[in-house]
Scaffold this active site. Structure first.
Site, PDB file in Angstrom:
ATOM      1  N   ASN A   9      65.505  50.655   9.932  1.00 39.22           N
ATOM      2  CA  ASN A   9      64.532  49.677   9.818  1.00 39.22           C
ATOM      3  C   ASN A   9      63.326  50.353   9.178  1.00 39.22           C
ATOM      4  O   ASN A   9      62.308  50.665   9.742  1.00 39.22           O
ATOM      5  CB  ASN A   9      64.364  48.748  10.843  1.00 39.22           C
ATOM      6  CG  ASN A   9      63.304  47.596  10.720  1.00 39.22           C
ATOM      7  OD1 ASN A   9      63.067  47.409   9.519  1.00 39.22           O
ATOM      8  ND2 ASN A   9      63.059  47.043  11.639  1.00 39.22           N
ATOM      9  N   LYS A  11      60.976  48.720   7.805  1.00 36.60           N
ATOM     10  CA  LYS A  11      59.874  47.642   7.801  1.00 36.60           C
ATOM     11  C   LYS A  11      58.993  47.580   6.702  1.00 36.60           C
ATOM     12  O   LYS A  11      59.817  47.609   5.547  1.00 36.60           O
ATOM     13  CB  LYS A  11      58.839  48.109   9.021  1.00 36.60           C
ATOM     14  CG  LYS A  11      59.916  48.247  10.372  1.00 36.60           C
ATOM     15  CD  LYS A  11      58.979  48.290  11.759  1.00 36.60           C
ATOM     16  CE  LYS A  11      59.913  48.509  12.912  1.00 36.60           C
ATOM     17  NZ  LYS A  11      59.324  48.486  13.974  1.00 36.60           N
ATOM     18  N   HIS A  94      64.273  40.228  14.795  1.00 34.89           N
ATOM     19  CA  HIS A  94      63.512  41.206  15.026  1.00 34.89           C
ATOM     20  C   HIS A  94      62.296  40.876  16.078  1.00 34.89           C
ATOM     21  O   HIS A  94      61.551  39.927  15.404  1.00 34.89           O
ATOM     22  CB  HIS A  94      63.145  42.315  14.022  1.00 34.89           C
ATOM     23  CG  HIS A  94      62.485  43.318  14.407  1.00 34.89           C
ATOM     24  ND1 HIS A  94      61.128  43.585  14.633  1.00 34.89           N
ATOM     25  CD2 HIS A  94      62.926  44.657  14.525  1.00 34.89           C
ATOM     26  CE1 HIS A  94      60.973  44.807  15.017  1.00 34.89           C
ATOM     27  NE2 HIS A  94      62.070  45.775  15.083  1.00 34.89           N
ATOM     28  N   GLU A  96      59.208  41.585  15.954  1.00 43.40           N
ATOM     29  CA  GLU A  96      57.942  41.337  15.074  1.00 43.40           C
ATOM     30  C   GLU A  96      57.947  40.247  14.264  1.00 43.40           C
ATOM     31  O   GLU A  96      57.280  39.306  14.070  1.00 43.40           O
ATOM     32  CB  GLU A  96      57.805  42.443  14.083  1.00 43.40           C
ATOM     33  CG  GLU A  96      57.441  43.813  14.668  1.00 43.40           C
ATOM     34  CD  GLU A  96      57.874  45.159  14.180  1.00 43.40           C
ATOM     35  OE1 GLU A  96      58.336  45.251  12.918  1.00 43.40           O
ATOM     36  OE2 GLU A  96      57.836  46.167  14.958  1.00 43.40           O
ATOM     37  N   GLU A 166      66.152  45.828  21.687  1.00 41.80           N
ATOM     38  CA  GLU A 166      65.027  46.607  21.595  1.00 41.80           C
ATOM     39  C   GLU A 166      63.835  46.174  22.489  1.00 41.80           C
ATOM     40  O   GLU A 166      63.197  45.097  22.419  1.00 41.80           O
ATOM     41  CB  GLU A 166      64.372  46.342  20.125  1.00 41.80           C
ATOM     42  CG  GLU A 166      65.217  46.747  18.799  1.00 41.80           C
ATOM     43  CD  GLU A 166      64.777  46.851  17.552  1.00 41.80           C
ATOM     44  OE1 GLU A 166      64.802  48.014  17.184  1.00 41.80           O
ATOM     45  OE2 GLU A 166      64.011  46.071  17.197  1.00 41.80           O
ATOM     46  N   GLY A 172      57.700  51.518  18.489  1.00 47.86           N
ATOM     47  CA  GLY A 172      56.581  51.842  17.904  1.00 47.86           C
ATOM     48  C   GLY A 172      55.505  52.600  18.894  1.00 47.86           C
ATOM     49  O   GLY A 172      54.464  52.911  18.358  1.00 47.86           O
ATOM     50  N   SER A 212      61.636  53.571  19.676  1.00 50.90           N
ATOM     51  CA  SER A 212      61.018  54.701  19.786  1.00 50.90           C
ATOM     52  C   SER A 212      62.398  55.836  19.693  1.00 50.90           C
ATOM     53  O   SER A 212      62.355  57.065  20.528  1.00 50.90           O
ATOM     54  CB  SER A 212      60.378  55.265  21.040  1.00 50.90           C
ATOM     55  OG  SER A 212      59.029  54.644  20.435  1.00 50.90           O
TER      56      SER A 212
END
Ligand code: 13P
Length: 250
Positions: A9, A11, A94, A96, A166, A172, A212
């Site tokens: 991904n 992003k 996701h 985000e 996730e 991150g 991560s």
């Protein structure tokens, strides 16, 4: 038997020069080149670039999708549109998207439907924020995400879905779930699927871990019995890291 996947991904990162170099370097250094389960999800404007450049064993994927097929939805991209340019794997939900773009479980259920109706593959993300993990209620939290966005599907439809767990606190942050934590919740997710759909179906669903993932922890994470590969953010932008993660599938 479920399949192993590594999903990159990217992003909202990359440009044409960076992308080209990254794909070339990954191709040169990956020992796995026939698994057909390496999925690269670049930013949308670069789909055509990667599609032209990538070797055939890399699969192209997208990071988001509209729940609609067409119409007056400015800025949106539909499943048939993605398919028409060779994109049949779509990341949905996701954290985000959930957090910054207010995507609800109900909306994500519609997106899953849109992808399946187009015979494409949803890569459905779930996972809890830190406060939920600290309260030790992550299982109920993730179970609700699955119930609300996937449990309307038939067994036949569910078999086409890839799930990515996730934990938001590991995305991150450099803070990875331990392999034991990952295994524990992946096994839980599979048990929830088994209760609804039966063990035979649940055993065939690929459940990826994201948060991560890097070269240093990939082998241990992927060796867990219920971890069927990874959804990789930051490390997928570093060729040496990503190829090591791919090679960890061996
Ligand atoms: P990181 O690998 O950068 O933690 O991101 C994980 C992720 O969000 C992949 O979708």
């Amino acid at each position: 038997m479920n399949s192993m996947y590594i999903v990159a991904n990217w992003k909202m990162n990359g440009d044409q020069i960076f992308n080209s170099h990254l794909i070339t370097t990954i191709e040169k250094n990956s020992v796995i080149n026939d698994a057909s389960h390496m999925i690269i999800c670049p930013s949308m404007p670069y789909l055509q670039q990667i599609n032209t450049q990538k070797p055939s064993y890399m699969i192209l994927g997208a990071q988001n999708i509209s729940q609609y097929d067409n119409g007056a939805y400015t800025g949106e991209i539909s499943a048939p549109m993605y398919s028409s340019v060779g994109v049949n794997h779509i990341v949905i939900g996701h954290s985000e998207r959930r957090e910054y773009f207010a995507e609800s479980d109900a909306l994500l259920a519609e997106k899953v439907n849109a992808v399946l109706a187009n015979n494409s593959t949803p890569i459905f993300c779930c996972g809890e924020p830190l406060a939920i993990r600290e309260a030790e209620t992550q299982n109920a939290f993730v179970e609700n995400q699955l119930i609300n966005s996937l449990f309307h599907l038939s067994s036949e439809q569910l078999l086409k879905v890839v799930i990515a767990y996730e934990p938001i606190w590991a995305i991150g942050t450099g803070k990875t779930a331990s392999s034991a934590q990952a295994q524990e919740i992946h096994a839980f997710i599979r048990s929830v699927l088994a209760i609804k759909y039966g063990a035979d179906i649940a055993d065939q669903i690929s459940i990826l871990y994201g948060g991560s993932v890097k070269a240093a922890n990939a082998v241990e994470l992927f060796s867990q019995p219920d971890v069927d590969g990874g959804l990789v953010g930051g490390a997928s932008l570093i060729a040496t890291e990503f190829t090591a993660i791919i090679n960890a599938l061996q």
